[in-house]
Write a protein that holds these residues in place. Structure first.
Motif, short mmCIF file in Angstrom:
data_model
loop_
_atom_site.label_atom_id
_atom_site.label_comp_id
_atom_site.label_asym_id
_atom_site.label_seq_id
_atom_site.Cartn_x
_atom_site.Cartn_y
_atom_site.Cartn_z
N GLU A 313 0.83 -1.21 0.00
CA GLU A 313 0.00 0.00 0.00
C GLU A 313 0.87 1.26 0.00
OE1 GLU A 313 -3.26 0.69 -0.13
OE2 GLU A 313 -3.92 -1.39 -0.31
N ILE A 314 1.93 1.24 0.79
CA ILE A 314 2.81 2.40 0.86
C ILE A 314 3.48 2.65 -0.48
CG2 ILE A 314 4.98 3.24 1.87
CD1 ILE A 314 4.09 1.85 4.50
N VAL A 315 4.03 1.61 -1.07
CA VAL A 315 4.68 1.76 -2.38
C VAL A 315 3.66 2.18 -3.43
CG1 VAL A 315 5.92 0.56 -4.21
CG2 VAL A 315 6.52 0.14 -1.82
N GLY A 316 2.45 1.59 -3.35
CA GLY A 316 1.40 1.97 -4.30
C GLY A 316 1.02 3.43 -4.17
N GLY A 317 0.94 3.94 -2.92
CA GLY A 317 0.62 5.34 -2.71
C GLY A 317 1.70 6.26 -3.23
N LEU A 318 2.96 5.86 -3.07
CA LEU A 318 4.06 6.66 -3.58
C LEU A 318 4.03 6.74 -5.10
CD1 LEU A 318 6.87 5.37 -1.19
CD2 LEU A 318 5.85 7.65 -1.19
N LYS A 319 3.72 5.61 -5.74
CA LYS A 319 3.61 5.62 -7.20
C LYS A 319 2.42 6.46 -7.65
CE LYS A 319 5.70 1.06 -7.94
NZ LYS A 319 5.47 -0.34 -8.41
N TYR A 325 10.50 9.52 -5.08
CA TYR A 325 10.55 9.19 -3.66
C TYR A 325 11.78 8.35 -3.33
CZ TYR A 325 8.65 4.71 -5.27
OH TYR A 325 8.45 3.53 -5.94
N LEU A 326 12.27 8.53 -2.11
CA LEU A 326 13.34 7.71 -1.55
C LEU A 326 12.74 6.99 -0.34
CD1 LEU A 326 16.32 6.82 -1.33
CD2 LEU A 326 16.71 8.85 0.10
N LEU A 327 12.61 5.68 -0.45
CA LEU A 327 11.99 4.85 0.59
C LEU A 327 13.04 4.01 1.29
CD1 LEU A 327 9.60 3.44 2.06
CD2 LEU A 327 9.35 1.98 0.03
N VAL A 328 13.12 4.16 2.61
CA VAL A 328 14.04 3.36 3.41
C VAL A 328 13.24 2.28 4.12
CG1 VAL A 328 15.73 3.37 5.27
CG2 VAL A 328 15.53 5.36 3.76
N VAL A 329 13.57 1.04 3.84
CA VAL A 329 12.91 -0.07 4.54
C VAL A 329 13.90 -1.22 4.66
CG1 VAL A 329 11.88 -0.86 2.35
CG2 VAL A 329 10.99 -1.70 4.52
N ARG A 330 14.17 -1.58 5.91
CA ARG A 330 15.07 -2.70 6.15
C ARG A 330 14.33 -4.00 5.91
NH1 ARG A 330 17.40 -1.42 12.02
NH2 ARG A 330 17.66 -3.67 11.94
N GLN A 331 15.02 -4.97 5.34
CA GLN A 331 14.38 -6.25 5.05
C GLN A 331 13.92 -6.94 6.32
OE1 GLN A 331 13.47 -6.95 2.17
NE2 GLN A 331 14.69 -5.51 0.97
N ASP A 332 14.63 -6.72 7.45
CA ASP A 332 14.17 -7.34 8.69
C ASP A 332 13.03 -6.55 9.32
OD1 ASP A 332 15.51 -5.12 9.62
OD2 ASP A 332 16.93 -6.21 10.88
N CYS A 368 9.39 16.63 1.54
CA CYS A 368 8.61 16.25 2.71
C CYS A 368 9.13 14.93 3.24
CB CYS A 368 7.11 16.20 2.43
SG CYS A 368 6.52 14.67 1.69
N PHE A 369 8.76 14.64 4.48
CA PHE A 369 9.26 13.47 5.20
C PHE A 369 8.07 12.68 5.71
CE2 PHE A 369 11.83 12.21 9.27
CZ PHE A 369 11.91 10.91 8.82
N VAL A 370 7.87 11.46 5.19
CA VAL A 370 6.86 10.53 5.70
C VAL A 370 7.53 9.72 6.79
CG1 VAL A 370 5.22 8.70 5.14
CG2 VAL A 370 5.78 10.44 3.43
N SER A 371 7.11 9.93 8.04
CA SER A 371 7.87 9.44 9.19
C SER A 371 6.98 8.80 10.25
CB SER A 371 8.63 10.62 9.82
OG SER A 371 9.24 10.26 11.04
N HIS A 372 7.57 7.89 11.03
CA HIS A 372 6.91 7.32 12.20
C HIS A 372 6.84 8.35 13.34
CE1 HIS A 372 11.12 7.14 13.08
NE2 HIS A 372 10.97 6.54 14.23
N THR A 423 -3.64 3.21 3.75
CA THR A 423 -3.87 2.89 2.35
C THR A 423 -3.02 3.78 1.45
OG1 THR A 423 -5.69 4.46 2.08
CG2 THR A 423 -6.25 2.23 2.88
N GLY A 424 -2.76 3.28 0.27
CA GLY A 424 -2.00 4.06 -0.70
C GLY A 424 -2.72 5.35 -1.07
N THR A 425 -4.03 5.29 -1.16
CA THR A 425 -4.81 6.49 -1.50
C THR A 425 -4.66 7.57 -0.43
OG1 THR A 425 -6.43 5.15 -2.70
CG2 THR A 425 -7.11 7.34 -2.01
N GLU A 426 -4.71 7.17 0.84
CA GLU A 426 -4.55 8.13 1.93
C GLU A 426 -3.14 8.72 1.95
OE1 GLU A 426 -5.01 10.25 5.67
OE2 GLU A 426 -6.20 9.80 3.89
N LEU A 427 -2.14 7.89 1.72
CA LEU A 427 -0.76 8.40 1.68
C LEU A 427 -0.59 9.40 0.55
CD1 LEU A 427 2.15 8.44 2.64
CD2 LEU A 427 2.58 6.40 1.24
N ALA A 428 -1.11 9.06 -0.63
CA ALA A 428 -1.01 9.98 -1.76
C ALA A 428 -1.72 11.29 -1.48
CB ALA A 428 -1.58 9.32 -3.02
N ARG A 429 -2.87 11.21 -0.80
CA ARG A 429 -3.61 12.43 -0.44
C ARG A 429 -2.79 13.34 0.47
NH1 ARG A 429 -6.39 14.70 3.62
NH2 ARG A 429 -5.86 13.00 5.06
#
Length: 491
Positions: A313-319, A325-332, A368-372, A423-429
């Motif tokens: 969903e996150i990747v879908g929203g970014l697309k 976009y630069l997405l940081v996600v550790r495999q673990d 912008c920064f999408v952050s926890h 959802t991707g839609t909410e992230l894109a919004r």
């Protein structure tokens, strides 16, 4: 060289988490600058497992034999009796680790004294009870290093001073509002840190709350100094009222650099996660190829875990938003089976498993920064002038997101669906709301830039961070002289 009587030695004890280590290192370096001619020493104590990650060549290190120095700050490992980096499993395990940590730290203090470098003040990040045990045993003053916002300190303070029943009574009603002293406006239950409203009985919540309760009982009795990683202008109202009840010194923003990334070799961040410097060259070159304020930077910290569905969903929203976009996600950090791997050859973006966050946030291409909304990430965004899209999960993150959206108005919070999925839609919004050309987007960006300038003034030489740290140091010196004179008068 300063003589023994004039020397001050701070033993700073931190948890083995990335979010504790780097603020600890910044404070350690800044403390050493308070003295001249070697009059201020700082030893940073970290868990054995963390020490081994920081200094791989010291694999045989245990708390009472090994020490490493960079010429300014010394590092020493302490043992919690387990030394595998895990969290306590139950009350017996917590008690065992507390005893082991206290014993190990006590041995470190004795060893420093034998070297002619006795600790004159012991510090700890947040609520680390073995420090209190050891301070009592050796009669050493304690300073609390609160590495989260002053607002959260106030919320914790009041929770353990008569408001716990009111808060827990409404813990399952996110929209319910609670008014607490010092904070100026009511807070929704959803704005509280997760551990104060977690009714599941989880071991982590028990650990945090029991430790915090004992910490505040100690603070009530002994009123130790409290250093807070914030700056006056950021939380002015709560700080003004808090200082009437606690000996608080605001010493933030505690980051390694602000503005152009010029760092000394001693002040680079430590990254516990293994990373490849080649990746850094690759993503920095990629950022350089994009216009100013065009890139969406996405990172959720080192503790967050995500299912394949959520990450899709996150990747879908970014697309969907159509912006680079630069997405940081550790495999673990992916909860699903190991066969799931993200494709890092996206058409509009780049996916990496690590990045130098402060350097990325300071890059002109980032918009912008999408952050926890962990506090370190939040502060780094503030000092970089980058608007924030908050995706809080746990701990202090809901409170930090509340500050970002409602108090400082430099970002927005995402809304998850009924299943708790972003959802991707909410992230894109939200991305469009921040990076678009609407009135709200422009206002948020302007406030972010203004807050950046205020943060820079606080962090600059002679700014409030330095002044307040020096004021704290003066109180320590005064205390030491009083104790010395009092001792001599009774001899």
């Amino acid at each position: 060289m300063a003589n023994h009587e004039e020397r001050h030695h701070f033993l700073l004890v931190v948890y083995g988490l990335q979010s504790h280590i780097n603020p600890g290192r910044v404070l350690a370096h800044r403390l050493t600058r308070l003295g001249v001619d070697g009059s201020v020493l700082v030893t940073l104590a970290v868990p054995v497992a963390t020490y081994r990650s920081m200094f791989p060549s010291k694999q045989d290190g245990v708390g009472d034999v090994s020490m490493t120095t960079n010429g300014v700050v010394s590092y020493v490992p302490y043992s919690d009796g387990v030394d595998d980096g895990s969290m306590p499993m139950n009350a017996d395990d917590r008690a065992h680790r507390r005893r082991a940590s206290s014993k190990s730290l006590s041995a470190i203090i004795a060893r420093l004294a034998d070297r002619g470098q006795p600790a004159t003040c012991i510090m700890c990040t947040m609520a680390f009870l073995p420090v209190i045990d050891v301070a009592r045993e050796h009669n050493i003053p304690v300073t609390i290093y609160w590495i989260q916002p002053a607002t959260l300190l106030a919320m914790n303070y009041h929770y353990f001073h008569g408001y716990s029943k009111l808060i827990t009574l409404h813990a399952n009603d996110p929209a319910h509002k609670v008014s607490l002293p010092w904070l100026g406006r009511p807070l929704q239950i959803s704005n509280f840190p997760s551990y104060l409203i977690d009714m599941s009985g989880s071991e982590m919540t028990k650990n945090i709350n029991e430790s915090s309760q004992e910490l505040f009982e100690y603070m009530d009795q002994w009123r130790p100094k409290v250093l807070v990683n914030t700056f006056d202008e950021l939380e002015a109202n709560v700080l003004m009222k808090m200082k009437q009840h606690l000996d608080v010194f605001t010493i933030g923003p505690m980051v390694f650099a602000i503005g152009p990334m010029v760092r000394s070799s001693m002040e680079t961040q430590i990254h516990l996660f293994n990373h490849n410097i080649i990746d850094k060259k690759r993503y920095m070159k990629w950022l350089q190829a994009h216009p100013d304020n065009s890139v969406v930077y996405v990172s959720f910290g080192g503790l967050s875990k995500y299912t394949k569905h959520q990450m899709d969903e996150i990747v879908g929203g970014l697309k969907q938003c159509g912006r680079p976009y630069l997405l940081v996600v550790r495999q673990d950090g992916l909860e699903d089976d190991e066969s799931h791997r993200l494709d890092n050859t996206q058409s509009h973006g780049m996916i990496v498993d690590w990045c130098d966050q402060l350097e990325v946030l300071s890059h002109l291409a980032v918009g912008c920064f999408v952050s926890h909304c962990g506090w370190n990430s939040t502060i780094e965004a503030v000092v970089s002038g980058i608007p924030i899209i908050g995706v809080p999960n746990m701990f202090d993150q809901p409170t930090n997101t509340y500050l970002v959206e409602e108090v400082w108005e430099v970002g927005v919070k995402v809304e998850r669906n009924s299943d708790g999925v972003l959802t991707g839609t909410e992230l894109a919004r939200c991305i469009e709301l921040i990076m678009g050309e609407g009135a709200k987007a422009k206002a948020i960006r302007e406030r972010a830039k203004a807050l950046k300038e205020i943060a820079k003034q606080a962090a600059n030489t002679g700014g409030s961070a330095e002044r307040n740290l020096r004021d704290f140091f003066k109180t320590i010196q005064t205390h030491d002289k009083f104790c010395m004179n009092n001792t001599m008068s009774h001899q």
